[in-house]
Design an enzyme around this catalytic site. Structure first.
Site, PDB file in Angstrom:
ATOM      1  N   CYS A   6      -7.077   6.484   5.498  1.00 53.79           N
ATOM      2  CA  CYS A   6      -7.624   5.213   5.017  1.00 53.79           C
ATOM      3  C   CYS A   6      -8.317   4.360   6.090  1.00 53.79           C
ATOM      4  O   CYS A   6      -9.362   3.781   5.798  1.00 53.79           O
ATOM      5  CB  CYS A   6      -6.591   4.406   4.237  1.00 53.79           C
ATOM      6  SG  CYS A   6      -4.905   4.704   4.690  1.00 53.79           S
ATOM      7  N   ARG A  35       1.667  14.318  10.778  1.00 49.90           N
ATOM      8  CA  ARG A  35       2.811  13.412  10.879  1.00 49.90           C
ATOM      9  C   ARG A  35       3.971  14.169  11.489  1.00 49.90           C
ATOM     10  O   ARG A  35       4.261  15.298  11.093  1.00 49.90           O
ATOM     11  CB  ARG A  35       3.207  12.896   9.485  1.00 49.90           C
ATOM     12  CG  ARG A  35       2.081  12.121   8.843  1.00 49.90           C
ATOM     13  CD  ARG A  35       2.410  11.698   7.446  1.00 49.90           C
ATOM     14  NE  ARG A  35       1.256  11.023   6.857  1.00 49.90           N
ATOM     15  CZ  ARG A  35       1.215  10.570   5.614  1.00 49.90           C
ATOM     16  NH1 ARG A  35       2.265  10.727   4.823  1.00 49.90           N
ATOM     17  NH2 ARG A  35       0.140   9.971   5.169  1.00 49.90           N
ATOM     18  N   GLN A  41      -4.671  16.007   2.556  1.00 47.05           N
ATOM     19  CA  GLN A  41      -4.565  15.199   1.346  1.00 47.05           C
ATOM     20  C   GLN A  41      -5.863  15.296   0.565  1.00 47.05           C
ATOM     21  O   GLN A  41      -6.934  15.305   1.150  1.00 47.05           O
ATOM     22  CB  GLN A  41      -4.349  13.726   1.725  1.00 47.05           C
ATOM     23  CG  GLN A  41      -3.050  13.472   2.448  1.00 47.05           C
ATOM     24  CD  GLN A  41      -2.917  12.004   2.843  1.00 47.05           C
ATOM     25  OE1 GLN A  41      -3.873  11.404   3.332  1.00 47.05           O
ATOM     26  NE2 GLN A  41      -1.753  11.448   2.618  1.00 47.05           N
ATOM     27  N   ASP A  45      -7.505  13.108  -0.708  1.00 47.44           N
ATOM     28  CA  ASP A  45      -7.458  11.656  -0.617  1.00 47.44           C
ATOM     29  C   ASP A  45      -8.714  11.013  -1.185  1.00 47.44           C
ATOM     30  O   ASP A  45      -9.782  11.618  -1.173  1.00 47.44           O
ATOM     31  CB  ASP A  45      -7.341  11.291   0.876  1.00 47.44           C
ATOM     32  CG  ASP A  45      -6.551  10.027   1.097  1.00 47.44           C
ATOM     33  OD1 ASP A  45      -6.133   9.405   0.096  1.00 47.44           O
ATOM     34  OD2 ASP A  45      -6.356   9.666   2.261  1.00 47.44           O
ATOM     35  N   HIS A  62     -10.267   6.705  -1.578  1.00 40.68           N
ATOM     36  CA  HIS A  62     -10.003   5.273  -1.567  1.00 40.68           C
ATOM     37  C   HIS A  62     -11.026   4.578  -2.439  1.00 40.68           C
ATOM     38  O   HIS A  62     -12.221   4.823  -2.307  1.00 40.68           O
ATOM     39  CB  HIS A  62     -10.020   4.750  -0.128  1.00 40.68           C
ATOM     40  CG  HIS A  62      -8.903   5.323   0.664  1.00 40.68           C
ATOM     41  ND1 HIS A  62      -9.046   6.416   1.481  1.00 40.68           N
ATOM     42  CD2 HIS A  62      -7.576   5.012   0.696  1.00 40.68           C
ATOM     43  CE1 HIS A  62      -7.875   6.728   2.001  1.00 40.68           C
ATOM     44  NE2 HIS A  62      -6.964   5.909   1.536  1.00 40.68           N
ATOM     45  N   LYS A  84       3.342   1.545  -5.955  1.00 38.57           N
ATOM     46  CA  LYS A  84       2.653   2.791  -6.273  1.00 38.57           C
ATOM     47  C   LYS A  84       3.168   3.424  -7.542  1.00 38.57           C
ATOM     48  O   LYS A  84       4.249   3.089  -8.033  1.00 38.57           O
ATOM     49  CB  LYS A  84       2.779   3.776  -5.107  1.00 38.57           C
ATOM     50  CG  LYS A  84       4.220   4.041  -4.687  1.00 38.57           C
ATOM     51  CD  LYS A  84       4.270   4.989  -3.487  1.00 38.57           C
ATOM     52  CE  LYS A  84       5.696   5.318  -3.120  1.00 38.57           C
ATOM     53  NZ  LYS A  84       5.837   6.404  -2.184  1.00 38.57           N
ATOM     54  N   HIS A  95      -5.436   3.597  -3.010  1.00 37.12           N
ATOM     55  CA  HIS A  95      -5.306   4.942  -2.426  1.00 37.12           C
ATOM     56  C   HIS A  95      -4.892   5.841  -3.563  1.00 37.12           C
ATOM     57  O   HIS A  95      -4.036   5.466  -4.354  1.00 37.12           O
ATOM     58  CB  HIS A  95      -4.178   5.028  -1.401  1.00 37.12           C
ATOM     59  CG  HIS A  95      -4.191   3.979  -0.340  1.00 37.12           C
ATOM     60  ND1 HIS A  95      -4.359   4.287   0.978  1.00 37.12           N
ATOM     61  CD2 HIS A  95      -4.028   2.634  -0.394  1.00 37.12           C
ATOM     62  CE1 HIS A  95      -4.285   3.178   1.698  1.00 37.12           C
ATOM     63  NE2 HIS A  95      -4.073   2.166   0.892  1.00 37.12           N
TER      64      HIS A  95
END
Length: 647
Positions: free
Chosen positions: A338, A367, A385, A387, A389, A473, A519
RNA sequence: GCUGAUGUAGCUCAGGGGUAGAGCACUUCCUUGGUAAGGAAGAGGUCAUGGGUUCAAUUCCCAUCAUCAGCUCCA
């Protein structure tokens, strides 16, 4: 006489003080044999507890959660009794029933431990105790008496539990020589428990707190019939065959190497193909929904994550900053995409007319997960991910949220995922310091999620305190082969990052406004999603996703040349095809390729070569007869078309 | 990270204080076979790594690494 009302609203009269077991007997003996617990005016009770006034009741059997609960909870007490008999002086923590069985947390004393080898001994003792047919008897006692009982016994854990109890009365349950603090309910007596299997030993922190002492937890399962235990164990074995770690190896999808590092998956060609197909599929769907792909680097300056707040929150638990020859310069392996996407947003001014902007990236993040957490592909240290946004105006949040739910529905439908749970995670109202952002924004975001879920008719559970630190979330959770829950898709509202990155757009009022970020990742991560997909399909992927769709198997080497022609033809028709030209008999080739779970097997020999056909065999479904090459190609493309059209 | 267990051939596993075994896979040969395992021969292992005990360690002990079950954590 008292009036007892049954679930069908029928009413019968009984003597005051009648018990659940007596009520069951009055209906039928077979019911009395099967019933395990009862609810009285909505509260679950022992079958042997006297009912003193008019009440609505429901009888619970093995098939009811409440029935199993009483059964396994009683089994936990039985195990505790056995443990006290075998290990005198053992201190007991808690011993509840769980989804599939029960456990008890025990403290054997310093320096003492037990191992798997001790389990049969405990099992045998439990069976022996069960056969004594000791009744489970309940007793309500005052708090002081409860405390003095366990003080005398010397059990600090129970004392702590009792001290924390706020209820006026405390109940004890006893069977045989064993007495435990317990809310109940329990079975009438121990003889109900016919089959017992202790499954594993593990450490568990007292009261789930890492700072507390670690107790020994013994997991077990029990059944009213020996046969049910046997069936359960067979089921467990079969579930293990679906384990993605096992299938991933067998089907050559992915591997790990200690030389590369723990939790860093290596995708093999077939796994990479599968992943590529999934990514392309999602890209296509997202394009329809107005997403634009972006690409960002795998590292970013440490300052970027200081700005986003991730460094403060997770810096200590991450891969540590990468230094460069430049003094003081530090980069982080990106743990989140992000911040990079925020910088893309910042790269030019935006008008309210541009919003929403939907920025997607298959972004690989790193991570430093705790070593004990790593688990196949479901929990790794480097993962990608799916992902995106969404930068939008506050009034667009709900609509955008709904569209994301649509995308997730589409994907789950395409892959036949039915057994998922949607969970809304809100912040813990008692611990607001854990989170960043204003109360007002949190409230707005939480209600937008709840409304969007309601509008889509999504059945959700709500968990307080499970929100991310920057916002609430909506997560989609699924279970793996052995019942463990994993989070897949996630949608999260974020008022925080736009603030921290000072994101702006020009409103219709010619004033600067702050956009809201959403997200979202429908798969969650490619790694975890593929893992769950493997377990749900047992490696038998739908045709459109199978890394190899067809294998050609010549009857003998004489037909390998024709095999090559078929191979070329199918590959040119965009069908992923292999040729098994080994010097093996056809039975062997069929077996090997069935085990590889290739969807279609083609047998070719003299007859097929003569008329330009193939003999078709469907994986798991045997001989389908013969087709011409053209017929087969369009047959395959039709099946794929049908699968994808349903999506 | 914590507790417990495991680590032997590419895979699945047996074995055990005196430098290792099976099945499958692999290579070669025979066989050219019609819908879930044709036959023979061969090759393949610093018994996870590093220490220690011992005349001798793959085996026993310790540490490390990795894996497994669970706990805790999960942006």
């Amino acid at each position: 006489m008292i009036k007892i009302t049954f679930p069908d609203q029928s009413v019968r009269e009984y003597q005051e003080g009648v018990t659940g077991l007596e009520i069951a007997k009055s209906i039928s003996n077979s019911l009395a044999n099967e019933v395990l617990s009862i609810s009285v005016d909505g509260e679950t009770w022992d079958l042997t507890r006297a009912i003193l006034g008019n009440a609505s009741v429901k009888l619970y059997k093995w098939d009811d959660e409440e029935g199993k609960h009483a059964f396994w909870h009683s089994s936990a007490h039985l195990m505790a009794e056995a443990l006290e008999a075998i290990y005198p002086g053992v201190k007991l923590g808690i011993g509840p029933s769980i989804e599939n069985g029960f456990y008890y947390d025990i403290d054997l004393g310093d320096g003492k431990s037990i191992s798997d080898a001790d389990l049969p001994k405990i099992e045998n003792k439990m069976v022996e105790l069960a056969r004594t047919k000791s009744p489970y008897s309940r007793r309500d006692i005052p708090k002081e008496e409860a405390l003095s009982y366990f003080t005398q016994k010397g059990d600090p854990y129970k004392i702590e539990l009792i001290t924390d109890l706020t209820d006026g009365t405390i109940s004890f349950y006893s069977q045989g020589n064993f007495t435990d603090l317990c809310r109940g309910p329990h079975l009438p007596d121990t003889s109900y428990i016919k089959a017992i299997k202790l499954l594993s030993i593990a450490g568990a922190y007292w009261r789930g707190n890492e700072k507390n002492k670690q107790l020994t937890r013994i997991y077990g399962v029990s059944f009213p019939k020996q046969k049910m235990l046997e069936e359960y164990l067979v089921m467990l074995e079969q579930a293990k065959l679906r384990d993605h770690r096992k299938l991933g190896k067998e089907l050559e999808l992915f591997t790990f190497s200690p030389r590369v590092g723990q939790g860093l998956p290596l995708w093999l060609p077939k796994g990479a193909k599968l992943r590529e197909l999934l990514e392309n599929f999602l890209k296509k769907v997202q394009k329809e929904y107005g997403y634009e792909q972006v690409i960002t680097p795998h590292i970013g300056q440490k300052e970027l994550y200081v700005t986003s707040g991730h460094y403060e929150k997770y810096g200590k638990d991450s891969f540590q900053p990468i230094k460069t020859p430049q003094d003081g310069e530090e980069f982080l392996l990106k743990p989140m995409n992000c911040p990079h996407h925020c910088e893309i947003y910042r790269s030019k001014p935006h008008s309210y007319k541009d919003l929403p902007i939907r920025m997607a990236e298959f972004g690989t993040v790193y991570r430093y997960e705790q070593s004990g957490e790593l688990h196949g592909l479901t929990r790794v240290r480097g993962f990608t991910q799916d992902d995106a946004h969404l930068f939008c105006r506050a009034d667009q949040i709900k609509e955008e949220f709904i569209k994301v739910i649509d995308i997730i529905f589409r994907i789950f439908k395409a892959l036949d995922f039915k057994d998922y749970v949607a969970q809304i995670s809100l912040r813990d109202p008692n611990n607001k310091e854990k989170y960043i952002g204003s109360d007002e924004n949190w409230d707005k975001a939480e209600s937008a999620i709840i409304e969007a879920a309601q509008e889509k008719g999504l059945k959700t559970t709500v968990e307080l305190g499970e929100a991310a630190f920057y916002g609430p979330k909506l997560d989609f959770m699924v279970k793996d082969a052995i019942g463990r829950k994993w989070q897949l898709g996630t949608i999260q509202v974020d008022y925080n990052l736009p603030e921290r990155f000072e994101l702006e757009y020009m409103g219709a009022d010619n004033q600067k406004h702050r956009p809201v970020m959403i997200h979202r990742a429908p798969f969650g991560s490619m790694e975890r999603f593929v893992a769950v997909l493997i377990e749900h399909t047992a490696g038998k992927f739908p045709l459109w996703l199978a890394p190899d769709q067809v294998v050609i198997m010549p009857i003998s080497e004489k037909f390998n040349d024709y095999g090559k022609k078929v191979l070329n033809f199918l590959n040119n028709s965009d069908i992923r095809t292999l040729l098994d030209d080994r010097n093996e008999k056809i039975g062997k080739k069929i077996r090997d390729n069935e085990l590889k779970k290739i969807p279609y097997l083609l047998i070719i020999g003299e007859k097929e070569e003569a008329d330009g056909s193939v003999s078709v065999r469907k994986q798991g479904d045997g001989d389908k007869g013969s087709m011409s090459l053209e017929e087969f190609a369009s047959f395959i493309n039709n099946e794929i078309g049908t699968q994808l059209k349903e999506i």
